[in-house]
Write a protein that holds these residues in place. Structure first.
Motif, PDB file in Angstrom:
ATOM      1  N   MET A 243       0.671  -1.061   0.204  1.00  0.00           N
ATOM      2  CA  MET A 243      -0.305   0.149  -0.029  1.00  0.00           C
ATOM      3  C   MET A 243       0.910   1.351   0.012  1.00  0.00           C
ATOM      4  SD  MET A 243      -3.015   0.854   2.993  1.00  0.00           S
ATOM      5  CE  MET A 243      -3.713   2.729   3.189  1.00  0.00           C
ATOM      6  N   ARG A 244       0.581   1.837  -0.518  1.00  0.00           N
ATOM      7  CA  ARG A 244       1.183   3.565  -1.013  1.00  0.00           C
ATOM      8  C   ARG A 244      -0.205   4.422  -0.906  1.00  0.00           C
ATOM      9  NH1 ARG A 244       3.634  -0.339  -4.114  1.00  0.00           N
ATOM     10  NH2 ARG A 244       5.817  -0.683  -4.260  1.00  0.00           N
ATOM     11  N   VAL A 245       1.054   5.951  -0.362  1.00  0.00           N
ATOM     12  CA  VAL A 245      -0.758   6.946   0.191  1.00  0.00           C
ATOM     13  C   VAL A 245       0.826   8.027  -0.644  1.00  0.00           C
ATOM     14  CG1 VAL A 245      -1.124   7.732   1.634  1.00  0.00           C
ATOM     15  CG2 VAL A 245      -0.687   5.771   2.197  1.00  0.00           C
ATOM     16  N   PHE A 246       0.322   9.155  -1.309  1.00  0.00           N
ATOM     17  CA  PHE A 246       0.339   9.782  -1.968  1.00  0.00           C
ATOM     18  C   PHE A 246      -0.189  11.300  -1.861  1.00  0.00           C
ATOM     19  CE2 PHE A 246       1.883   6.266  -5.160  1.00  0.00           C
ATOM     20  CZ  PHE A 246       2.807   6.098  -5.335  1.00  0.00           C
ATOM     21  N   VAL A 247       0.381  12.778  -1.187  1.00  0.00           N
ATOM     22  CA  VAL A 247      -0.131  13.125  -1.177  1.00  0.00           C
ATOM     23  C   VAL A 247       0.194  14.124  -2.421  1.00  0.00           C
ATOM     24  CG1 VAL A 247       0.110  15.182   1.379  1.00  0.00           C
ATOM     25  CG2 VAL A 247       0.190  12.902   1.769  1.00  0.00           C
ATOM     26  N   LEU A 248      -0.922  14.928  -2.908  1.00  0.00           N
ATOM     27  CA  LEU A 248      -0.733  15.932  -3.231  1.00  0.00           C
ATOM     28  C   LEU A 248      -1.270  17.347  -3.532  1.00  0.00           C
ATOM     29  CD1 LEU A 248      -2.586  13.077  -6.574  1.00  0.00           C
ATOM     30  CD2 LEU A 248       0.315  13.151  -6.249  1.00  0.00           C
TER      31      LEU A 248
ATOM     32  N   ALA B  44      -3.352   2.413  -5.685  1.00  0.00           N
ATOM     33  CA  ALA B  44      -2.834   3.509  -4.001  1.00  0.00           C
ATOM     34  C   ALA B  44      -3.267   4.155  -3.568  1.00  0.00           C
ATOM     35  CB  ALA B  44      -2.000   4.258  -5.340  1.00  0.00           C
ATOM     36  N   TYR B  45      -3.217   4.840  -2.285  1.00  0.00           N
ATOM     37  CA  TYR B  45      -4.174   5.821  -2.221  1.00  0.00           C
ATOM     38  C   TYR B  45      -3.331   7.474  -2.394  1.00  0.00           C
ATOM     39  CZ  TYR B  45      -6.437   2.039   1.134  1.00  0.00           C
ATOM     40  OH  TYR B  45      -7.525   1.338   1.974  1.00  0.00           O
ATOM     41  N   TYR B  46      -4.686   7.460  -2.057  1.00  0.00           N
ATOM     42  CA  TYR B  46      -4.220   9.723  -2.722  1.00  0.00           C
ATOM     43  C   TYR B  46      -4.927   9.975  -1.410  1.00  0.00           C
ATOM     44  CZ  TYR B  46      -3.393   7.368  -7.136  1.00  0.00           C
ATOM     45  OH  TYR B  46      -2.615   6.778  -7.680  1.00  0.00           O
ATOM     46  N   VAL B  47      -4.210  11.189  -0.968  1.00  0.00           N
ATOM     47  CA  VAL B  47      -4.803  12.665  -0.428  1.00  0.00           C
ATOM     48  C   VAL B  47      -4.484  13.736  -1.458  1.00  0.00           C
ATOM     49  CG1 VAL B  47      -3.524  13.772   1.709  1.00  0.00           C
ATOM     50  CG2 VAL B  47      -4.084  11.881   1.846  1.00  0.00           C
TER      51      VAL B  47
ATOM     52  N   ASP C 216     -11.596   9.504 -10.617  1.00  0.00           N
ATOM     53  CA  ASP C 216     -11.254   8.545 -11.261  1.00  0.00           C
ATOM     54  C   ASP C 216     -11.234   7.369 -10.193  1.00  0.00           C
ATOM     55  OD1 ASP C 216      -9.071   8.524 -11.962  1.00  0.00           O
ATOM     56  OD2 ASP C 216      -9.624   7.609 -13.801  1.00  0.00           O
ATOM     57  N   LYS C 217     -11.005   7.694  -8.450  1.00  0.00           N
ATOM     58  CA  LYS C 217     -10.056   6.923  -7.917  1.00  0.00           C
ATOM     59  C   LYS C 217     -11.224   6.775  -6.979  1.00  0.00           C
ATOM     60  CE  LYS C 217      -6.113   7.547 -10.337  1.00  0.00           C
ATOM     61  NZ  LYS C 217      -6.672   7.718 -11.371  1.00  0.00           N
ATOM     62  N   SER C 218     -10.615   5.505  -6.033  1.00  0.00           N
ATOM     63  CA  SER C 218     -11.607   4.590  -5.372  1.00  0.00           C
ATOM     64  C   SER C 218     -11.136   5.538  -4.093  1.00  0.00           C
ATOM     65  CB  SER C 218     -12.239   3.884  -5.276  1.00  0.00           C
ATOM     66  OG  SER C 218     -10.209   2.513  -5.540  1.00  0.00           O
ATOM     67  N   GLN C 219      -9.897   5.699  -3.311  1.00  0.00           N
ATOM     68  CA  GLN C 219      -9.346   5.513  -2.539  1.00  0.00           C
ATOM     69  C   GLN C 219      -9.272   6.959  -2.263  1.00  0.00           C
ATOM     70  OE1 GLN C 219      -9.350   3.911   0.131  1.00  0.00           O
ATOM     71  NE2 GLN C 219     -10.430   2.072  -0.589  1.00  0.00           N
ATOM     72  N   VAL C 220      -9.516   8.054  -2.419  1.00  0.00           N
ATOM     73  CA  VAL C 220      -9.851   9.758  -2.038  1.00  0.00           C
ATOM     74  C   VAL C 220      -9.643  10.298  -0.250  1.00  0.00           C
ATOM     75  CG1 VAL C 220      -9.158  11.642  -3.089  1.00  0.00           C
ATOM     76  CG2 VAL C 220      -8.989   9.476  -4.366  1.00  0.00           C
ATOM     77  N   MET C 221      -8.758  10.734  -0.365  1.00  0.00           N
ATOM     78  CA  MET C 221      -9.305  11.883   0.628  1.00  0.00           C
ATOM     79  C   MET C 221      -8.444  13.054   0.629  1.00  0.00           C
ATOM     80  SD  MET C 221      -8.189  11.406   5.182  1.00  0.00           S
ATOM     81  CE  MET C 221      -9.221  10.686   5.650  1.00  0.00           C
ATOM     82  N   ARG C 222      -9.358  14.633   0.902  1.00  0.00           N
ATOM     83  CA  ARG C 222      -9.321  15.629   0.505  1.00  0.00           C
ATOM     84  C   ARG C 222      -9.332  16.688   2.276  1.00  0.00           C
ATOM     85  NH1 ARG C 222     -12.286  14.213  -3.235  1.00  0.00           N
ATOM     86  NH2 ARG C 222     -11.861  14.932  -4.917  1.00  0.00           N
ATOM     87  N   ILE C 223      -8.019  16.265   2.592  1.00  0.00           N
ATOM     88  CA  ILE C 223      -7.493  17.747   3.668  1.00  0.00           C
ATOM     89  C   ILE C 223      -7.177  19.113   3.458  1.00  0.00           C
ATOM     90  CG2 ILE C 223      -6.059  17.713   5.604  1.00  0.00           C
ATOM     91  CD1 ILE C 223      -5.768  14.758   5.123  1.00  0.00           C
ATOM     92  N   ARG C 224      -7.970  19.951   4.154  1.00  0.00           N
ATOM     93  CA  ARG C 224      -7.520  21.295   4.059  1.00  0.00           C
ATOM     94  C   ARG C 224      -6.708  21.026   5.258  1.00  0.00           C
ATOM     95  NH1 ARG C 224     -10.132  25.765   2.499  1.00  0.00           N
ATOM     96  NH2 ARG C 224     -10.151  26.563   4.782  1.00  0.00           N
ATOM     97  N   MET C 225      -5.382  22.477   4.802  1.00  0.00           N
ATOM     98  CA  MET C 225      -4.438  22.490   6.472  1.00  0.00           C
ATOM     99  C   MET C 225      -4.720  23.037   7.293  1.00  0.00           C
ATOM    100  SD  MET C 225      -1.103  25.264   5.459  1.00  0.00           S
ATOM    101  CE  MET C 225      -0.271  25.513   7.590  1.00  0.00           C
ATOM    102  N   GLU C 226      -6.260  23.969   7.113  1.00  0.00           N
ATOM    103  CA  GLU C 226      -6.558  24.979   8.106  1.00  0.00           C
ATOM    104  C   GLU C 226      -7.926  24.104   9.290  1.00  0.00           C
ATOM    105  OE1 GLU C 226      -6.528  27.373   4.462  1.00  0.00           O
ATOM    106  OE2 GLU C 226      -6.742  25.650   4.913  1.00  0.00           O
TER     107      GLU C 226
END
Length: 199
Positions: free
Chosen positions: A1-6, A70-73, A134-144
């Motif tokens: 499992m790999r996680v990429f923070v974009l 992969a998991y994407y943030v 189109d990714k199934s494993q996505v999380m959106r995070i706001r710095m604030e």
């Protein structure tokens, strides 16, 4: 499992990587393979979390290599704050906003300006949003909102380790630049010129 923070950068990407160092069941890093080329540029180990804003220019290769495995943030911040931070970095040797203006747009004689930065932020943000659409494993995070959202990220990936220390990293300011007053100019513009609306 790999996680990429974009991300665009200047939005907590270094802090994200620092926070992940408290996780025991993943390795983590910030721009750890940025200077490599070819196959090695994206040769991240399994069980690894990578925070690297330059991956937003390699999304085709990221798709080919990892795709939906992969998991994407998508890490974001108030665009005016991102622009304020980047505006102080025109003179840096590896300024990505300068590379965007001078290289991609071929306008090296244009003066440094906030308009170039806003266009850069909008371009990168749209690149990322299209990629993860189109990714199934996505999380959106706001710095604030990281104090609230980062614990959800830890749960999402099944993180183990000193999770309280990981969350506490968001109270520390990493990779900090000098402040200036540009934020007031940006925030009080009549309208942010680049939005997600369709023209």
């Amino acid at each position: 499992m790999r996680v990429f923070v974009l991300s665009t950068g200047r939005c907590g990407s270094t802090t994200f990587a620092q926070a992940c160092k408290h996780i025991n069941n993943f390795s983590s890093g910030h721009e750890t393979r940025a200077r490599l080329k070819g196959f090695e540029r994206l040769n991240y180990p399994d069980n690894h979390i990578e925070s690297d804003n330059r991956l937003s220019w390699m999304l085709g290769r990221l798709e080919e290599r990892f795709g939906d495995d992969a998991y994407y943030v998508h890490l974001t911040r108030d665009p005016a704050r991102v622009a304020e931070s980047y505006n102080r970095r025109w003179k840096k040797k590896a300024s990505i906003v300068k590379a965007y203006r001078n290289g991609i747009h071929m306008n090296p004689k244009e003066p440094d300006s906030i308009e170039w930065i806003m266009e850069f932020i909008d371009t990168v943000t749209k690149n990322i949003e299209h990629f993860i659409s189109d990714k199934s494993q996505v999380m959106r995070i706001r710095m604030e909102d990281a104090n609230e959202q980062f614990p959800k990220f830890l749960e999402w990936i099944g993180a183990e380790g000193d999770l309280d220390a990981a969350v506490d990293e968001w109270t520390v300011r990493h990779n900090l630049g000098k402040k200036n007053r540009l934020i007031d100019t940006i925030r009080h513009k009549a309208k942010w010129p680049y939005t997600n609306r369709r023209s």
